[in-house]
Write a protein that holds these residues in place. Structure first.
Motif, PDB file in Angstrom:
ATOM      1  N   ASN A 112     -34.957  57.518  48.666  1.00  0.00           N
ATOM      2  CA  ASN A 112     -36.405  57.305  48.802  1.00  0.00           C
ATOM      3  C   ASN A 112     -37.206  58.434  48.159  1.00  0.00           C
ATOM      4  OD1 ASN A 112     -38.948  57.886  50.852  1.00  0.00           O
ATOM      5  ND2 ASN A 112     -38.696  55.739  50.299  1.00  0.00           N
ATOM      6  N   HIS A 118     -41.643  52.174  45.500  1.00  0.00           N
ATOM      7  CA  HIS A 118     -42.125  51.779  46.826  1.00  0.00           C
ATOM      8  C   HIS A 118     -43.544  52.270  47.111  1.00  0.00           C
ATOM      9  CE1 HIS A 118     -40.990  55.949  47.815  1.00  0.00           C
ATOM     10  NE2 HIS A 118     -41.657  55.822  48.937  1.00  0.00           N
ATOM     11  N   HIS A 123     -46.910  53.057  50.777  1.00  0.00           N
ATOM     12  CA  HIS A 123     -47.915  54.101  51.006  1.00  0.00           C
ATOM     13  C   HIS A 123     -49.331  53.589  50.758  1.00  0.00           C
ATOM     14  CE1 HIS A 123     -44.798  56.922  51.792  1.00  0.00           C
ATOM     15  NE2 HIS A 123     -44.234  56.721  50.615  1.00  0.00           N
ATOM     16  N   ASP A 245     -43.084  56.207  55.314  1.00  0.00           N
ATOM     17  CA  ASP A 245     -41.692  56.136  54.865  1.00  0.00           C
ATOM     18  C   ASP A 245     -40.750  55.829  56.022  1.00  0.00           C
ATOM     19  OD1 ASP A 245     -41.624  56.519  52.066  1.00  0.00           O
ATOM     20  OD2 ASP A 245     -42.043  58.650  52.318  1.00  0.00           O
TER      21      ASP A 245
HETATM   22 FE   LIG Z   1     -42.312  57.381  50.220  1.00  0.00          FE
END
Ligand SMILES: [Fe+2]
Length: 300
Positions: A112, A118, A123, A245
């Protein structure tokens, strides 16, 4: 593959406690086995494998770096933990931003750290924008074989709040991120703003507790003075990002493929593909690695 199936991971340094805690006696687990961190009356840390639950009770090597106590349970390939360059730079302030137990396998956390795809979605309430989900491809180059760095320039929103220069989260800042894999479960990230606002940097480490659980540690380094880049605002924004996250990472499966065909990848996944290749290379080089099983696909 699970952490316990990747023997080379044991030969690296991991943070196991925040330094500077007097008189603490802390039971911990590393790679599924029990250990203990103690601090003597002067604050000197020790890490031991407690007898008789461990076959060869022994003190483990200890290093104190960057406000953390580090150890290794295997045969360390390096004498010391990885160097954090910004900790040595004049004018930079360093912080242990968080040291937390996550229900997530260590390679998933580091994957990650390396993943840019992502951001627009995970986010979306901080620096990502689902209306601008352009998936740029980071430029990957090798550093010390088999490690690498990934460089990506982008226009990110939200960062003015993190940097303490504006309360408007919609304002975008041009940023170049350089993310380096410096150990199998350690990343170094430098964020550059070309002098518009102060730079900052991260050191991310995932310490394997077992196959399913990790201590996720982030060290943060901020350029400039407290007035130029206030820690409280940086940390408050970073905490929001971290929790975004966590929601996703704690749902991921702990079985982490070190091949590049088990999971779907896009062109923009150059860094996370490089990560899998790095782990596969380290696996192949390590004398304790069992032969990889041929992948078998279910018949239809
Ligand atoms: Fe992240």
């Amino acid at each position: 593959m699970y952490v316990s199936q990747l023997p080379f991971l044991r030969d690296h340094w991991y943070p196991v406690a925040v330094d500077g805690v007097l008189g603490r006696d802390l039971p911990i687990r590393l790679f599924g086995a029990p250990f203990r961190v103690t601090f003597d009356g002067t604050g000197e840390p020790f890490v031991t494998a407690p007898a008789p639950t461990w076959r060869t009770p022994r003190p483990l090597p200890v290093r104190r770096r960057y406000g953390l106590v580090w150890t290794t349970v295997g045969e360390p390939v390096l004498d010391d933990p990885p160097t954090w360059p910004e900790a040595e730079l004049p004018g930079w302030r360093t912080f242990v931003e968080f040291f937390e137990t996550w229900s997530c396998s260590a390679p998933r956390i580091i994957d990650n750290n390396l993943d840019n795809s992502h951001v627009a979605y995970v986010h979306r309430t901080t620096f990502g924008d689902p209306d601008d989900a352009h998936l740029a491809r980071p430029a990957v180059s090798h550093t010390d074989d088999p490690y690498f760095r990934a460089v990506l320039s982008s226009e990110q929103k939200g960062l003015g709040v993190q940097l303490g220069v504006t309360g408007d989260e919609a304002i975008r800042f041009g940023r170049t991120s350089t993310t380096e894999l410096v150990a199998p479960l350690t990343t170094h990230v430098r964020m550059r703003f070309d002098g518009d606002v102060p730079d900052y940097a991260f050191f991310g480490v995932a310490t394997p507790i077992d196959d399913h659980t990790s201590i996720y540690v982030r060290l943060s380094a901020l350029a400039g003075s407290e007035q130029e880049q206030p820690w409280d605002r940086f940390h408050a924004f970073g905490t929001r990002v971290k929790e975004e996250d966590r929601i996703v990472l704690e749902t991921t499966v702990p079985d982490f493929p070190i091949d590049v065909t088990s999971e779907v990848h896009l062109r923009c996944d150059s860094a996370t593909l490089a990560y899998r290749r790095t782990l596969a290379s380290l696996y192949a080089q390590h004398e304790s690695s069992p032969p990889l099983q041929e992948k078998t696909w279910p018949s239809t």
